[in-house]
Design an enzyme around this catalytic site. Structure first.
Site, short mmCIF file in Angstrom:
data_model
loop_
_atom_site.label_atom_id
_atom_site.label_comp_id
_atom_site.label_asym_id
_atom_site.label_seq_id
_atom_site.Cartn_x
_atom_site.Cartn_y
_atom_site.Cartn_z
N THR A 121 43.89 40.02 38.50
CA THR A 121 45.00 39.22 38.99
C THR A 121 46.21 39.24 38.05
O THR A 121 47.36 39.35 38.51
CB THR A 121 44.53 37.76 39.21
N ALA A 123 37.20 38.30 34.00
CA ALA A 123 37.81 37.28 34.88
C ALA A 123 38.54 36.17 34.13
O ALA A 123 38.14 35.76 33.04
CB ALA A 123 36.78 36.66 35.82
N GLY A 124 39.60 35.72 34.75
CA GLY A 124 40.32 34.55 34.25
C GLY A 124 41.35 34.83 33.18
O GLY A 124 42.03 33.92 32.72
N GLY A 170 40.83 34.61 38.89
CA GLY A 170 42.17 34.36 39.44
C GLY A 170 42.91 33.20 38.82
O GLY A 170 44.04 32.91 39.21
N LYS A 194 28.94 46.16 39.65
CA LYS A 194 29.32 44.87 39.04
C LYS A 194 28.82 43.81 39.99
O LYS A 194 29.31 43.66 41.10
CB LYS A 194 30.83 44.78 38.85
C1 LIG Z 1 38.25 42.37 40.54
C2 LIG Z 1 37.09 41.61 40.12
O1 LIG Z 1 36.05 42.12 39.89
C3 LIG Z 1 37.26 40.17 39.95
O2 LIG Z 1 36.23 39.50 40.58
C4 LIG Z 1 37.32 39.99 38.47
O3 LIG Z 1 36.37 39.16 38.01
C5 LIG Z 1 38.71 39.83 37.96
O4 LIG Z 1 39.12 38.52 37.81
P1 LIG Z 1 40.67 38.18 37.55
O5 LIG Z 1 41.37 38.51 38.82
O6 LIG Z 1 40.70 36.72 37.22
O7 LIG Z 1 41.15 39.02 36.43
#
Ligand SMILES: CC(=O)[C@@H](O)[C@H](O)COP(=O)(O)O
Length: 253
Positions: A204, A181-182, A154, A93
């Site tokens: 997160t 993410a997010g 995050g 990734k």
């Molecule tokens: C764990 C990881 O790969 C993070 O960089 C991912 O993008 C998750 O993002 P969140 O923590 O916002 O869910």
């Protein structure tokens, strides 16, 4: 379910491995989520030693190492090399961060790093924006999966740019895509899946929840519900009311 570099996942959930209150809670959250993939940050977790590596392997899920925390193509490429050696996988990734406040991808560094890594035999999952031109370039470079962001890492804000995500999905209907993410709430995962994305990746929202195990389960059910709804050919919304109960004649009073 879509094919990710020749691998068909059982569930549309990919989960991160950082920030849990304890390793035991992380393992329980993974079990509750039924996640198919665990993403592991080499730069953040690599230093935790063999015990952490063993714990991740014991989860029994596919490992997707990531280059979280890398701010240049060079750093990301070096991290990817280490990840391949450590985890014995060509999956990576690819995160090349362009801005410290938003943690948004650096599109130029991302494309440079993806081009190099693909030439070296990596199977790249690029953490990208919803930008269609960048998506096209990443595909031309050899990426066979795209990971557009939902919102800044995050932040828990959910899907920040619904229009952008919908148009990206529509522009490349045959490309497996993961919203990454997010995401903050299970409803965000459901919405992404309803839009036709193939999976969601988050960390997160589960790790930092008061009850990570319950939240992991909530995300699993929501992602599954969204996928079912997408496959069920949803009705088109309309502006005007339409009676849901047909009326045949009138009641005689
Ligand atoms: C764990 C990881 O790969 C993070 O960089 C991912 O993008 C998750 O993002 P969140 O923590 O916002 O869910």
């Amino acid at each position: 379910m879509r094919d990710f570099y020749g691998v068909t996942l059982d569930t549309p959930l990919m989960l991160g491995t950082a920030q849990y209150p304890s390793p035991a809670i992380m393992a329980a959250a993974f079990r509750a989520s039924g996640a198919s993939v665990a993403t592991v940050s080499l730069r953040r977790e690599g230093g935790q030693g063999q015990a952490f590596g063993a714990l991740i392997r014991d989860l029994g899920v596919r490992i997707l190492p990531n280059t979280a925390g890398c701010y240049s193509a060079r750093e990301a490429i070096t991290t990817a090399h280490m990840a391949r050696e450590l985890f014995g996988t060509n999956w990576i990734k690819l995160e090349v961060i362009g801005h410290a406040d938003t943690l948004q991808p650096d599109p130029f560094g991302l494309l440079d790093a993806a081009t190099v890594l693909i030439a070296e035999g990596f199977e790249v999952f690029p953490y990208t924006t919803e930008d269609q031109v960048l998506a096209q370039r990443l595909l031309e470079a050899g990426c066979r999966v795209l990971m557009p962001w939902g919102a800044p890492i995050g932040s828990g804000l959910g899907l920040n740019n619904r229009y952008g995500l919908k148009t990206l999905r529509a522009a490349f209907p045959d490309v497996p895509m993961v919203v990454d993410a997010g995401l903050g709430m299970p409803s965000h995962a459901a919405e992404a899946m309803e839009m036709g994305f193939d999976a969601v990746l988050l960390n997160t929202a589960v790790a930092q929840a008061g009850d990570p195990v319950a939240m992991a389960r909530g995300f699993a059910l929501a992602a599954q519900a969204g996928a079912l709804a997408h496959a069920a050919d949803p009705m088109a919304p309309r502006d005007m009311a339409a009676p849901s109960t047909p009326v045949i004649g009138k009641a005689w009073l």
